[in-house]
Design a protein around this motif. Sequence first.
Motif, short mmCIF file in Angstrom:
data_model
loop_
_atom_site.label_atom_id
_atom_site.label_comp_id
_atom_site.label_asym_id
_atom_site.label_seq_id
_atom_site.Cartn_x
_atom_site.Cartn_y
_atom_site.Cartn_z
N VAL A 142 -6.19 4.62 -5.39
CA VAL A 142 -5.94 3.31 -6.01
C VAL A 142 -4.45 3.04 -6.05
CG1 VAL A 142 -8.05 3.35 -7.41
CG2 VAL A 142 -5.92 4.26 -8.36
N TRP A 143 -4.09 1.76 -6.02
CA TRP A 143 -2.71 1.37 -6.25
C TRP A 143 -2.69 -0.03 -6.85
CZ3 TRP A 143 -5.12 1.32 -1.62
CH2 TRP A 143 -4.97 0.22 -0.79
N GLN A 144 -1.63 -0.33 -7.59
CA GLN A 144 -1.59 -1.57 -8.37
C GLN A 144 -0.17 -1.86 -8.81
OE1 GLN A 144 -3.78 0.13 -12.08
NE2 GLN A 144 -2.00 -1.00 -12.85
N TYR B 215 5.12 -4.67 -8.25
CA TYR B 215 4.84 -3.46 -7.48
C TYR B 215 6.12 -2.66 -7.33
CZ TYR B 215 0.29 -5.25 -5.90
OH TYR B 215 -1.01 -5.72 -5.82
N ASN B 216 5.97 -1.37 -7.31
CA ASN B 216 7.10 -0.47 -7.13
C ASN B 216 7.38 -0.34 -5.63
OD1 ASN B 216 8.99 1.52 -7.39
ND2 ASN B 216 7.82 2.68 -8.90
N PHE C 192 0.80 -1.22 0.00
CA PHE C 192 0.00 0.00 0.00
C PHE C 192 0.83 1.27 0.00
CE2 PHE C 192 0.85 -1.51 4.26
CZ PHE C 192 1.54 -0.43 4.77
N SER C 193 2.14 1.16 0.28
CA SER C 193 2.89 2.35 0.70
C SER C 193 2.86 3.47 -0.31
CB SER C 193 4.33 1.97 1.02
OG SER C 193 4.95 1.40 -0.12
N TYR C 194 3.06 3.18 -1.59
CA TYR C 194 3.12 4.30 -2.54
C TYR C 194 1.73 4.83 -2.86
CZ TYR C 194 2.49 0.54 -6.00
OH TYR C 194 2.03 -0.54 -6.70
N GLY C 195 0.69 4.05 -2.58
CA GLY C 195 -0.66 4.54 -2.82
C GLY C 195 -1.21 5.37 -1.68
N PRO D 145 2.78 7.66 0.53
CA PRO D 145 3.99 7.71 -0.30
C PRO D 145 5.14 8.51 0.30
CG PRO D 145 2.18 8.95 -1.30
CD PRO D 145 1.60 8.17 -0.17
N GLU D 146 4.85 9.66 0.89
CA GLU D 146 5.98 10.46 1.40
C GLU D 146 6.64 9.78 2.59
OE1 GLU D 146 5.00 14.63 1.94
OE2 GLU D 146 3.67 14.54 0.22
N GLN D 147 5.84 9.16 3.44
CA GLN D 147 6.40 8.45 4.59
C GLN D 147 7.41 7.38 4.15
OE1 GLN D 147 3.65 6.07 6.91
NE2 GLN D 147 5.35 5.23 8.12
N TYR D 148 7.12 6.73 3.03
CA TYR D 148 7.97 5.64 2.56
C TYR D 148 8.97 6.10 1.49
CZ TYR D 148 5.28 2.10 5.11
OH TYR D 148 4.70 1.33 6.09
#
Lengths: 194, 235
Positions: free
Chosen positions: B98-100, B107-108, A15-18, A21-24
């Motif tokens: 959303v993320w994917q 995944y990045n 989930f991190s970049y969704g 994102p800044e935290q990770y």
Amino acid sequence: MAPKQTPSQTIGPYFSYGLTPEQYGYDYKQLVGNTLAEDGVEGITIRGQVFDGNGDSVRDAVIELWQADSQGRYAHARDPRGSNTGFGGFARVGTGTLEGHFFEFHTVKPGAIGDGQAPHITVVVFMRGLLNHVYTRLYFSDEAAANGADPVLAQIGPDRCGTLIAQRQDGADGPVYQFDIHMQGDRETVFFDA
Amino acid sequence: MAAAEGFAPRDWDSHPPYLSPDYKSTPLRAPTKPLVILPQSLSELTGPVYGQDAVGPLDHDLTKLAAKTAEPNGERIIVAGQVRDEDGRPVPNILLEVWQPNAAGRYNHDDDQHDAPIDPNFLGAGRCVTDDQGRYRFITIKPGAYPWGNHFNAWRPNHIHFSLFGPSILTRLITQMYFPGDPLLELDPIFNGVPAASRQLLVSKLSIELSEPEWALGYEFNICLRGRLATPLET
């Protein structure tokens, strides 16, 4: 035919970049972080870990807070007192960036909302392996009188209501409230269906 | 006591149970004690609010948001739909995130060690706010399937993660959207954790109406949040 609720699914491990994102460390602006501030009001820290049934700290959980401002007002149209402090009330953090998989929030202590409940924060927990999020509440150890009169804590009873009470420690940077979340075990946190 | 609208309960005939042993991360993470019923006070009837100004102009277009030198690899698609509640009312002005993974199923994310290429032009995150009819629309790349460690030769079906808010903290929802006709669905313990009668609610539909000629196929994914309920509110 009336539509049925879309089923929940796990947040999964990525989930991190969704969501944070800044935290990770991703180059993408995040809408929600772990810090809430109110002008002229002392800040507090909320800190804890999430433990699974083996007692291991969970490194891929997301914790969200929803809370009133220091005067007990929610930044939402359904709160008739409104919120004129500019305090949003919503915060989010993942457990994957601090050693020990701690979560940490910098916020203010909410005031009582005025309906007989003690000051509290709604806590929402997501993680891999959790197919539906869980709701819990954080109460404050330095509100013993208010906690004693709180109808929700009274409903839960003395055996388990301690799982909801964050323990205050005074540090150099102001009060730190320790709040661990146990998914299972003797100290399993009280989770709600509202 | 004043009458005020609250929210209908979570529909446990539609949501998966916490303990779903075929999904092997659930046995140590599922709560073991019954949930405690909590009356809906102001703390539950309110929730975070995000307006159209919360999202950036490219946040809904995952093919452009992180593109540095070229468009990302893979099949461009449009994903759109309407968010309604159980009473059929549109849910306007709510945040969707959303993320994917990318088209190769990667995944990045540092934790994803799948031996498939990162796409330097694709992050895989996006967000938008529903319009006054509860409608949303994303442009993205069709995500690839990828292996995971749940059991021998386990592969996740193609999916996009969705996070939604709705009118209160009680309508919070995180779910996954799947694609029609994916043969991995029947093998997937996360999808199959959902009661059988509700699984198809997570599968998007190919929509020629949403598709754009010579450009991208469209998939329709409608989302239903908890409805309203007249409940007494202690004031």
